[in-house]
Motif scaffolding. Structure first.
Motif, PDB file in Angstrom:
ATOM      1  N   ARG A 374     -18.043  -6.757   5.619  1.00 22.75           N
ATOM      2  CA  ARG A 374     -17.369  -5.341   5.204  1.00 22.75           C
ATOM      3  C   ARG A 374     -15.821  -5.458   4.972  1.00 22.75           C
ATOM      4  N   ASP A 375     -15.279  -6.584   5.121  1.00 22.66           N
ATOM      5  CA  ASP A 375     -13.761  -6.626   4.862  1.00 22.66           C
ATOM      6  C   ASP A 375     -13.412  -6.641   3.881  1.00 22.66           C
ATOM      7  N   LEU A 376     -14.324  -6.990   2.688  1.00 25.12           N
ATOM      8  CA  LEU A 376     -13.991  -7.280   1.250  1.00 25.12           C
ATOM      9  C   LEU A 376     -13.919  -5.429   0.807  1.00 25.12           C
ATOM     10  N   GLN A 377     -14.651  -4.692   1.400  1.00 28.81           N
ATOM     11  CA  GLN A 377     -14.659  -3.334   1.067  1.00 28.81           C
ATOM     12  C   GLN A 377     -13.477  -2.552   1.779  1.00 28.81           C
ATOM     13  N   TYR A 378     -13.071  -3.084   2.978  1.00 30.36           N
ATOM     14  CA  TYR A 378     -12.080  -2.401   3.536  1.00 30.36           C
ATOM     15  C   TYR A 378     -10.707  -2.609   2.767  1.00 30.36           C
ATOM     16  N   ILE A 379     -10.762  -4.009   2.118  1.00 32.83           N
ATOM     17  CA  ILE A 379      -9.577  -4.117   1.092  1.00 32.83           C
ATOM     18  C   ILE A 379      -9.280  -3.043   0.137  1.00 32.83           C
ATOM     19  N   ARG A 380     -10.529  -2.842  -0.393  1.00 21.96           N
ATOM     20  CA  ARG A 380     -10.618  -1.652  -1.480  1.00 21.96           C
ATOM     21  C   ARG A 380      -9.838  -0.324  -0.704  1.00 21.96           C
ATOM     22  N   VAL A 381     -10.448  -0.096   0.387  1.00 23.18           N
ATOM     23  CA  VAL A 381     -10.187   1.181   0.926  1.00 23.18           C
ATOM     24  C   VAL A 381      -8.607   1.399   1.356  1.00 23.18           C
ATOM     25  N   ASN A 382      -8.192  -0.046   1.831  1.00 25.92           N
ATOM     26  CA  ASN A 382      -6.755  -0.016   2.359  1.00 25.92           C
ATOM     27  C   ASN A 382      -6.040  -0.037   0.945  1.00 25.92           C
ATOM     28  N   GLY A 383      -6.326  -0.501  -0.186  1.00 23.91           N
ATOM     29  CA  GLY A 383      -5.552  -0.592  -1.412  1.00 23.91           C
ATOM     30  C   GLY A 383      -5.452   0.853  -1.731  1.00 23.91           C
ATOM     31  N   THR A 384      -6.458   1.712  -1.782  1.00 28.04           N
ATOM     32  CA  THR A 384      -6.498   3.051  -2.011  1.00 28.04           C
ATOM     33  C   THR A 384      -5.556   3.841  -1.202  1.00 28.04           C
ATOM     34  N   LEU A 385      -5.599   3.811   0.081  1.00 29.43           N
ATOM     35  CA  LEU A 385      -4.695   4.450   0.888  1.00 29.43           C
ATOM     36  C   LEU A 385      -3.280   4.042   0.756  1.00 29.43           C
ATOM     37  N   VAL A 386      -3.158   2.659   0.717  1.00 30.68           N
ATOM     38  CA  VAL A 386      -1.630   2.238   0.948  1.00 30.68           C
ATOM     39  C   VAL A 386      -0.997   2.597  -0.510  1.00 30.68           C
ATOM     40  N   GLY A 387      -1.890   2.644  -1.563  1.00 26.08           N
ATOM     41  CA  GLY A 387      -1.293   2.947  -2.997  1.00 26.08           C
ATOM     42  C   GLY A 387      -0.919   4.472  -2.916  1.00 26.08           C
ATOM     43  N   GLY A 388      -1.673   5.423  -2.546  1.00 30.45           N
ATOM     44  CA  GLY A 388      -1.378   6.685  -2.314  1.00 30.45           C
ATOM     45  C   GLY A 388      -0.218   6.796  -1.686  1.00 30.45           C
ATOM     46  N   LEU A 389      -0.101   6.162  -0.389  1.00 30.01           N
ATOM     47  CA  LEU A 389       0.945   6.481   0.368  1.00 30.01           C
ATOM     48  C   LEU A 389       2.412   6.176  -0.360  1.00 30.01           C
ATOM     49  N   VAL A 390       2.252   4.895  -1.183  1.00 34.50           N
ATOM     50  CA  VAL A 390       3.255   4.611  -1.919  1.00 34.50           C
ATOM     51  C   VAL A 390       3.795   5.343  -3.096  1.00 34.50           C
ATOM     52  N   GLY A 391       2.770   6.160  -3.666  1.00 33.41           N
ATOM     53  CA  GLY A 391       2.963   7.037  -4.737  1.00 33.41           C
ATOM     54  C   GLY A 391       3.609   8.211  -4.146  1.00 33.41           C
ATOM     55  N   LEU A 392       3.142   8.571  -2.957  1.00 33.33           N
ATOM     56  CA  LEU A 392       3.750   9.814  -2.143  1.00 33.33           C
ATOM     57  C   LEU A 392       5.185   9.652  -1.806  1.00 33.33           C
ATOM     58  N   VAL A 393       5.753   8.363  -1.522  1.00 32.86           N
ATOM     59  CA  VAL A 393       6.974   8.011  -1.171  1.00 32.86           C
ATOM     60  C   VAL A 393       8.106   8.045  -2.681  1.00 32.86           C
ATOM     61  N   ILE A 394       7.196   7.685  -3.524  1.00 32.19           N
ATOM     62  CA  ILE A 394       8.155   7.599  -4.741  1.00 32.19           C
ATOM     63  C   ILE A 394       8.348   8.940  -5.475  1.00 32.19           C
ATOM     64  N   HIS A 395       7.029   9.852  -5.243  1.00 31.45           N
ATOM     65  CA  HIS A 395       7.077  11.289  -5.700  1.00 31.45           C
ATOM     66  C   HIS A 395       8.361  12.005  -5.045  1.00 31.45           C
ATOM     67  N   GLY A 396       8.434  11.740  -3.863  1.00 27.04           N
ATOM     68  CA  GLY A 396       9.251  12.382  -2.626  1.00 27.04           C
ATOM     69  C   GLY A 396      10.752  12.007  -2.767  1.00 27.04           C
ATOM     70  N   VAL A 397      10.981  10.655  -3.316  1.00 28.28           N
ATOM     71  CA  VAL A 397      12.240  10.454  -3.696  1.00 28.28           C
ATOM     72  C   VAL A 397      12.772  10.929  -5.037  1.00 28.28           C
ATOM     73  N   ASP A 398      11.636  10.982  -6.032  1.00 26.84           N
ATOM     74  CA  ASP A 398      12.134  11.521  -7.015  1.00 26.84           C
ATOM     75  C   ASP A 398      12.632  12.900  -7.116  1.00 26.84           C
ATOM     76  N   VAL A 399      11.877  13.596  -6.106  1.00 32.04           N
ATOM     77  CA  VAL A 399      12.251  15.161  -6.164  1.00 32.04           C
ATOM     78  C   VAL A 399      13.610  15.172  -5.321  1.00 32.04           C
ATOM     79  N   ALA A 400      13.815  14.411  -4.425  1.00 36.24           N
ATOM     80  CA  ALA A 400      15.064  14.301  -3.814  1.00 36.24           C
ATOM     81  C   ALA A 400      16.262  14.051  -4.608  1.00 36.24           C
ATOM     82  N   LEU A 401      15.951  13.333  -5.600  1.00 39.79           N
ATOM     83  CA  LEU A 401      17.174  13.000  -6.526  1.00 39.79           C
ATOM     84  C   LEU A 401      17.078  13.810  -7.697  1.00 39.79           C
TER      85      LEU A 401
END
Length: 401
Positions: A374-401
């Protein structure tokens, strides 16, 4: 987990499409859109990475994908080398075995066999019973008989007999044998007196029979033999007794040192082993041993409750209280295991390497993928969630600037 990871990626794609359509109307959905967009990128990237380990993504021969199937021979060799270097080197095995108190563990088990319902003991007994009953008894019995026969043939009994006879003569333990032979001769003479008289009469002439001299001669012969046997029995210094002892000493010496005598003894031993009666005795010996093992295996509690059980418990107590015996046994076990590692380590390494190299690409892919699980699929799940959080942070910085 594949369905969960894939489903999460589909959810992120659907979320992206929906928020993209309504973002102009509701600017706050831009955060959700950025999260979903980056989550899709992260999920797809990790899906590609995970898939590339085991196969070509979408079946496309992209370079540096299907890494494990392409390198399975090198993986097998590396894994075998890892086993050899970390587990099967005699020095490593010896160091690990020094920390293992095999004799102490065996002593504790023997002194206090597992109580309760005795499932371990009964399970082992049942396994032994099934194994004994499942074997081809004729073939197994033949193997046992052949093994015993081979051991008997390899045993040089002539020196053993000679040494035993020499020791018996030195301690005067041969004297009862000589006395027994003399007494046996006296009984044989008494039982066959009529036969001797008839033999003398048959060989005597008519004149001797007519005068009765044949009876007189037979009586003299019988009396002389009786007197000879009585003298041997009563006189420890009798010349014939000395001759017999000398003959026994010569026989003992020849059994040890005379090649011709040893060859004769070996020939007799071979004839005895090949005798059908001896073969039947060996068959019966195996059947008795097998029957005894089956009785023990079917009723281990009875065995442990009897004298054998008492002896085993006493042995267990001795192993716990006698450090010298425990060290001796542990040293023997350690040397045995180290010897097995030295003798069979390379064979085990070759077995691992050749087995993996013999697997096809699909087999090794399935087995390794299932081993990681199952750990292989958890890599995909974590990548999806971590990628989303990174995108959220980048969008927040862009709006703030």
């Amino acid at each position: 987990m594949r369905w969960i990871a894939g489903g999460l990626l589909v959810v992120m794609a659907a979320t992206f499409l929906v928020t993209r359509a309504y973002a102009p109307t509701y600017p706050a959905l831009g955060f959700v859109r950025s999260f979903a967009e980056a989550a899709m990128v992260g999920g797809l990237a990790d899906w590609f990475a995970v898939t590339a380990l085991f196969r070509h993504p979408l079946g496309l021969p992209i370079p540096h994908t299907a890494i494990i199937p392409r390198n399975k021979d090198r993986i097998g060799t590396t894994l075998a080398a890892f086993l050899r270097d970390n587990f099967l080197i005699p020095g490593v095995v010896a160091r690990r075995m020094r920390r293992v108190d095999v004799a102490g563990a065996a002593g504790r088990w023997l002194a206090n066999p597992p109580g309760g319902d005795g499932r371990i003991r009964r399970g082992a007994a049942g396994l032994a019973t099934h194994m004994l009953e499942a074997f081809d008894q004729q073939r197994l019995g033949g193997m046992v008989k052949a093994g015993i026969g081979a051991r008997l043939r390899a045993l040089d009994v002539s020196p053993l007999l000679g040494q035993a006879l020499t020791a018996a003569i030195a301690e005067d333990r041969h004297l009862p044998l000589l006395d027994g032979i003399v007494k046996w001769g006296a009984r044989l003479l008494a039982a066959n007196e009529l036969v001797i008289r008839q033999m003398v009469s048959d060989r005597a002439g008519n004149i001797m029979r007519w005068t009765g001299l044949d009876e007189t001669l037979a009586t003299k012969i019988i009396d002389g033999l009786n007197g000879l046997l009585t003298g041997i029995a009563e006189d420890p210094e009798h010349p014939l007794r000395a001759k017999a002892e000398e003959a026994l000493a010569t026989l003992a010496h020849d059994l040890v040192h005379d090649p011709e005598m040893r060859a004769r003894v070996a020939a007799v031993k071979g004839e005895i082993i090949d005798n059908p009666a001896m073969q039947r005795w060996l068959d019966g010996l195996w059947e008795q041993a097998r029957g005894g093992m089956l009785r023990i295996a079917r009723n281990p509690d009875k065995l442990l409750a009897g004298p054998v059980g008492d002896a085993l418990r006493q042995l267990g107590g001795t192993l716990q209280t006698d450090p010298k015996l425990r060290r001796t046994i542990n040293r023997f076990v350690r040397r045995t295991v180290v010897g097995m590692a030295a003798d069979y380590g390379d064979a085990i390494v070759r077995l691992v390497s050749e087995t993996i190299q013999g697997w096809d690409a699909g087999t090794i892919t399935r087995r390794l993928e299932n081993a990681v699980g199952r750990d292989l699929q958890y890599i995909r799940v974590n990548g999806t969630l971590v990628g989303g959080l990174v995108g959220l942070v980048i969008h927040g910085v862009d709006v703030a600037l």
